[in-house]
Design an enzyme around this catalytic site. Structure first.
Site, PDB file in Angstrom:
ATOM      1  N   TYR A 142     100.825  22.819  48.115  1.00  0.00           N
ATOM      2  CA  TYR A 142     102.042  23.356  47.489  1.00  0.00           C
ATOM      3  C   TYR A 142     101.883  24.870  47.463  1.00  0.00           C
ATOM      4  CZ  TYR A 142     103.259  18.700  45.588  1.00  0.00           C
ATOM      5  OH  TYR A 142     103.611  17.368  45.424  1.00  0.00           O
ATOM      6  N   TYR A 194     100.417  14.913  37.241  1.00  0.00           N
ATOM      7  CA  TYR A 194     100.629  14.590  38.660  1.00  0.00           C
ATOM      8  C   TYR A 194     100.246  13.143  38.952  1.00  0.00           C
ATOM      9  CZ  TYR A 194     101.332  15.511  43.595  1.00  0.00           C
ATOM     10  OH  TYR A 194     101.822  15.479  44.881  1.00  0.00           O
ATOM     11  N   PRO A 225     112.039  17.560  43.744  1.00  0.00           N
ATOM     12  CA  PRO A 225     110.935  16.819  44.365  1.00  0.00           C
ATOM     13  C   PRO A 225     109.558  17.464  44.211  1.00  0.00           C
ATOM     14  CG  PRO A 225     112.221  17.963  46.034  1.00  0.00           C
ATOM     15  CD  PRO A 225     112.940  18.165  44.740  1.00  0.00           C
ATOM     16  N   HIS A 239      94.495   9.969  47.475  1.00  0.00           N
ATOM     17  CA  HIS A 239      94.169  11.398  47.419  1.00  0.00           C
ATOM     18  C   HIS A 239      93.607  11.726  46.038  1.00  0.00           C
ATOM     19  CE1 HIS A 239      96.708  13.241  50.898  1.00  0.00           C
ATOM     20  NE2 HIS A 239      96.136  12.107  51.261  1.00  0.00           N
ATOM     21  N   LYS A 266     107.984  13.029  41.674  1.00  0.00           N
ATOM     22  CA  LYS A 266     108.163  12.095  40.567  1.00  0.00           C
ATOM     23  C   LYS A 266     109.330  11.117  40.728  1.00  0.00           C
ATOM     24  CE  LYS A 266     104.694  13.170  38.173  1.00  0.00           C
ATOM     25  NZ  LYS A 266     103.585  12.320  38.583  1.00  0.00           N
TER      26      LYS A 266
HETATM   27  C1  PHB Z   1     106.671  14.165  50.811  1.00  0.00           C
HETATM   28  O1  PHB Z   1     105.647  13.750  51.363  1.00  0.00           O
HETATM   29  O2  PHB Z   1     107.797  14.027  51.326  1.00  0.00           O
HETATM   30  C2  PHB Z   1     106.549  14.831  49.504  1.00  0.00           C
HETATM   31  C3  PHB Z   1     105.295  14.935  48.911  1.00  0.00           C
HETATM   32  C4  PHB Z   1     105.169  15.574  47.692  1.00  0.00           C
HETATM   33  C5  PHB Z   1     106.281  16.087  47.068  1.00  0.00           C
HETATM   34  C6  PHB Z   1     107.531  15.980  47.639  1.00  0.00           C
HETATM   35  C7  PHB Z   1     107.665  15.342  48.863  1.00  0.00           C
HETATM   36  O3  PHB Z   1     106.126  16.732  45.883  1.00  0.00           O
END
Ligand code: PHB
Ligand code: APR
Length: 393
Positions: free
Chosen positions: A200, A384, A292, A72, A296
């Site tokens: 997000y 990131y 989460p 990505h 990280k």
């Molecule tokens: C996930 O795909 O479970 C996931 C992706 C990004 C995050 C947290 C969890 O920041």
């Protein structure tokens, strides 16, 4: 039994460390409390920094990740149902790899089996001894029998609840913690992801995240109160809530279906210092937890594995002890930067129960600044995709 490095915990940290050390000719035994099926049943995040990708490549376990994972080059952020994109590639020249942690762990088990790596499952009562002497050892019970492993070093890869961190005397240990007043309700469903890249979303009703595992497997989350009751969340309620929090075009496209996994996780930031005590090294969740929001957790654990495997290799190859002596300091520098990023992203994107009108405006201003400023976007992108393992800062 005797080995050079006794590894406690057969999660991704312990398995990767064991694999890298074995390839460098260093002998290990992994002790895991659970069955392999149990370890592989855990659903965790799915975003790998490129440094993690390269480490898996070096460990010889990257084939399926390259075949099935998806690189990505950016991600979407959204505020009140309106999204904008952060372009990782433009700002950093790097990407991340979307590939589930469960799959990473499965590949590590396969690789360990292929090299006849020793992993002892369903061990009980693991205890660490003589960590500050020259001859540490580990005791445990397996199939009702008391056993003992003598070793030169112990790697505590046993997660947040394991015994390794607690084996460091309280007089030496310093713990730093923030528990957030909310959780994430996560759903896995066999539906096509709503977006090619992650979203997000900040929203007055609470945070939401759209993520994925593959073309027909989606992972979604909504922020819930800390004391939320999972049984109050049937699938319809989850999908309705998600739809309300994400950008309108995504909500219109969202394909829903039955959940195949649903769980609530509490959000926490936690660091325990030091990460080395005598002949014990802490690795991954045993030493630190991040919320989460920046994905990280696994990447930070793999950073520790990078430092520790490099340090042990230098020690066994040429007697060079600077790496193992400096392990805690080196690892903690990167840990604290990731803690900062995960905390900052969490704070910017979630609705806090006690959020004042001023706090609210600060959040809005921060998101607007990010949307309009290439410098702010570059900073987010740099964190990131992952900070370098070795740098001066
Ligand atoms: C996930 O795909 O479970 C996931 C992706 C990004 C995050 C947290 C969890 O920041
Ligand atoms: N004895 C042996 N093994 C133990 C013990 C014990 N007493 N206690 C815990 N373990 C095992 C757990 O069963 C688990 O398999 O240690 C392992 C720790 O694995 P994780 O919790 O996955 O931690 P880690 O390998 O550091 O991975 C870090 O993965 O789990 C995610 O959120 C985490 O993303 C982060 C990353």
């Amino acid at each position: 039994m005797r080995t050079q490095v006794c590894i406690i915990g057969g999660g991704p940290s312990g398995l990767l460390l064991s694999q890298l050390l074995h390839r460098a000719g260093i002998d290990t035994i992994v002790l895991e409390r659970r069955s392999r099926a149990h370890v592989l049943g855990r659903i965790r995040a799915g975003v790998l920094e490129w440094g993690s990708v390269e480490l898996l490549e070096e460990a010889g376990v990257a084939q399926r990740m390259f075949a099935e994972g998806k690189p990505h080059g950016g991600t979407y952020l959204a505020a009140q149902n309106r999204g904008f994109r952060i372009d990782f590639e433009r700002h950093t020249g790097r990407r991340v790899m979307v590939f589930g942690q469960t799959e990473v762990t499965a590949e590590l088990y396969k690789a360990r089996d292929a090299m006849q790596g020793q992993i002892l499952h369903e061990v009980e009562g693991v205890a660490l001894h003589d960590l500050d002497g020259r001859a540490p050892f580990v005791t445990f019970t397996r199939e009702g029998r008391e056993e003992r492993i003598d070793c030169e070093f112990i790697a505590g890869c046993d997660g947040f609840h394991g015994p390794s961190r607690k084996a460091i005397p309280e007089s030496v240990r310093r713990e730093y913690e923030r528990v957030y007043p909310f959780g994430w309700l996560g759903v896995l469903s066999e539906t096509p992801p709503v977006s090619e890249e992650l979203i997000y979303a900040n929203h007055a009703r609470g945070f939401a995240l759209c993520s994925m595992r593959s073309e027909n497997l989606s992972r979604y989350y909504v922020q819930t109160p800390a004391d939320a009751d999972l049984s109050a969340w049937d699938d319809d309620r989850f999908w309705d809530e998600l739809r309300r929090r994400i950008p309108e075009d995504a909500a219109d496209r969202l394909v829903t279906g039955p959940s195949i996994e649903k769980s609530i996780a509490q959000l926490r930031s936690f660091v325990s210092e030091p990460m080395r005590w005598g002949r014990l090294f802490l690795v991954g969740d045993a030493a630190h937890i991040v919320p989460p929001t920046g994905a990280k957790g696994l990447n930070l654990a793999f950073g520790d594995v990078r430092y520790l495997s490099d340090a042990l290799r230098a020690y066994y190859d040429s007697g060079e002890a600077a790496g193992i002596d400096g392990y805690s300091e080196t690892a903690l520098k990167r840990v604290w930067k990731s803690e900062r990023f995960s905390w900052q992203l969490t704070t910017m994107l979630h609705r806090f129960p006690e959020q004042s009108a001023f706090d609210q405006r600060m959040q809005e201003a921060e998101l607007e600044y990010l949307e309009g400023s290439p410098a702010a976007q570059a900073s987010l992108a740099e964190n990131y995709v992952g900070l370098p393992f070795y740098s001066r800062g």
